[in-house]
Write a protein that holds these residues in place. Sequence first.
Motif, short mmCIF file in Angstrom:
data_model
loop_
_atom_site.label_atom_id
_atom_site.label_comp_id
_atom_site.label_asym_id
_atom_site.label_seq_id
_atom_site.Cartn_x
_atom_site.Cartn_y
_atom_site.Cartn_z
N VAL A 182 0.90 -1.02 -0.12
CA VAL A 182 -0.05 -0.11 -0.04
C VAL A 182 0.83 1.38 -0.04
N ARG A 183 0.48 2.14 -0.93
CA ARG A 183 1.40 3.50 -0.94
C ARG A 183 0.48 4.51 -0.75
N ARG A 184 0.69 5.12 0.38
CA ARG A 184 -0.26 6.64 0.62
C ARG A 184 0.13 7.65 -0.39
N VAL A 185 -0.75 8.05 -1.07
CA VAL A 185 -0.52 9.14 -2.20
C VAL A 185 -1.12 10.53 -1.68
N GLU A 186 -0.34 11.18 -0.92
CA GLU A 186 -1.26 12.59 -0.32
C GLU A 186 -1.22 13.64 -1.19
N VAL A 187 -2.28 14.34 -1.10
CA VAL A 187 -2.32 15.88 -1.98
C VAL A 187 -2.78 16.62 -0.71
N ASN A 188 -1.96 17.79 -0.64
CA ASN A 188 -2.44 18.74 0.42
C ASN A 188 -2.60 19.96 -0.31
N GLY A 189 -3.56 20.71 0.41
CA GLY A 189 -3.76 22.10 -0.05
C GLY A 189 -5.03 22.62 -1.09
#
Length: 479
Positions: A182-189
């Motif tokens: 599992v890869r956490r792909v985080e997008v913030n903002g």
Amino acid sequence: MSRRLDTINAQPPSTLYMAATLFQKVWDAHTVRTLPSGQTQLFVGLHLVHEVTTPQAFDMMRQHGWKVAFPERTFATVDHIVPTSSQKRPFLDVMAEEMMSALERNCRDAGISLWTPESGNQGIVHVIGPELGLTQPAMTIACGDSHTSTHGALGAIAFGIGTSQVRDVLTSQCLALDPLKVRRVEVNGRLNRGVYAKDVILTIIRRLGVQGGVGFAYEYGGTTLDAMTIDERMTICNMSIEGGARIGYVNPDETTFEFLRGRRFAPAGDAFDRAVAWWRQMSTDAKASYDDRVAFDAAAIEPTVTWGINPGQSVAVSEPIEAAPDDEALAFMGFSNGSKVQGTRIDVAFIGSCTNGRLSDLEDAARIVRGNHVAPHVKALVVPGSQAVSRAAEARGLNEVFIEAGFEWRGAGCSMCLGMNPDKLEGRQISASSSNRNFKGRQGSPTGRTLLMSPAMVAAAAIAGEVVDVREMLEGVPA
Ligand code: SF4
């Protein structure tokens, strides 16, 4: 016809007692056993079928005298081959009519619910599943189509499968699968105006590569995803497969629960509250660990467009192309290293597909189109992802906005996403397309060229007659 489709095991998964991801919990809860091959035999909660990958599967079953194990967990629609200009039967294309008839016969014989164009609920399989409330969090889903990952937007673990696996699921309701990392792909903002979910996923694939996700499930999260609608999350999850990931998902939250409330196949009344409690429990725990993590800054993402022959070959619309000068994609597409996609004259504009054929996509495009006209040399199509999307758009007058601007308003289906129906590119035509694949020949002509972009960017290109920066056309348009 309405029934609950929960896949909740009597025994909670052991991962409920330790910090785990949604993927690990759902996998654990649906594991039947470990096979001698080392693969996991996984129970499938929902099997979605369509006309392309099922005829051979049913033929194989007939030869062996096998029956469909769980017709009540199997639902069918017609999407790839259905013509979008007229859906009158018999279809003019003999092969399409044969596939449609085979699906009707197979579903009738097996007791499977089928949504034909006459049903009012037909559409692209990945649009109607969520729309009808069939797709639910913490569910395992399989469908004989690569973009089944779309359903992960509601917190389902959804696998695209091949014809022999379709046969396996029909006969046993199970799949033999290798576990995933599992890869956490985080997008913030916050995304800037004119930047959409499509730009986010194209940017993710550009950076991680079209093979970057092989062996992984992508868990998307971060404040940008938190703020997204389910439609937007579906656009992101839909293209996970284009980045090599086997599946993609977003943890279910209030947005998910509100999306599902009242939908035809979603739990109702007290059962809905119980389901929400279960769905919360199955979400990724705060202390869960991942095999990999990556992060993106939403504010840095620009309207993005592909220049090449895979979805990873993309560039921000304001940037020049960066590629090896001898890259075969440059020659095929007619670009050179250092040139820009912006300003490229287009022949066709296609708004539709399971990536971007939902109501909100049509609304985004209509905002650009309203009061403008399609350039004279451009053939422009709007193809709603389902009959329900079509009805909702028509109730808002969007069809009139598009028709007045010179677009063709079509019936629901896959249309020009791929060349399996009469909607095809011709010769070397260039298409601005809201779909998900820009492979050579994907849109029906072996030499046709596809530029992937958001529906708003397609609308802007249709009006301008060439690829433009949608942000310029949004100036003066109310938000
Ligand atoms: S719209 Fe395109 S990607 Fe989606 S199911 Fe149809 S053919 Fe496949």
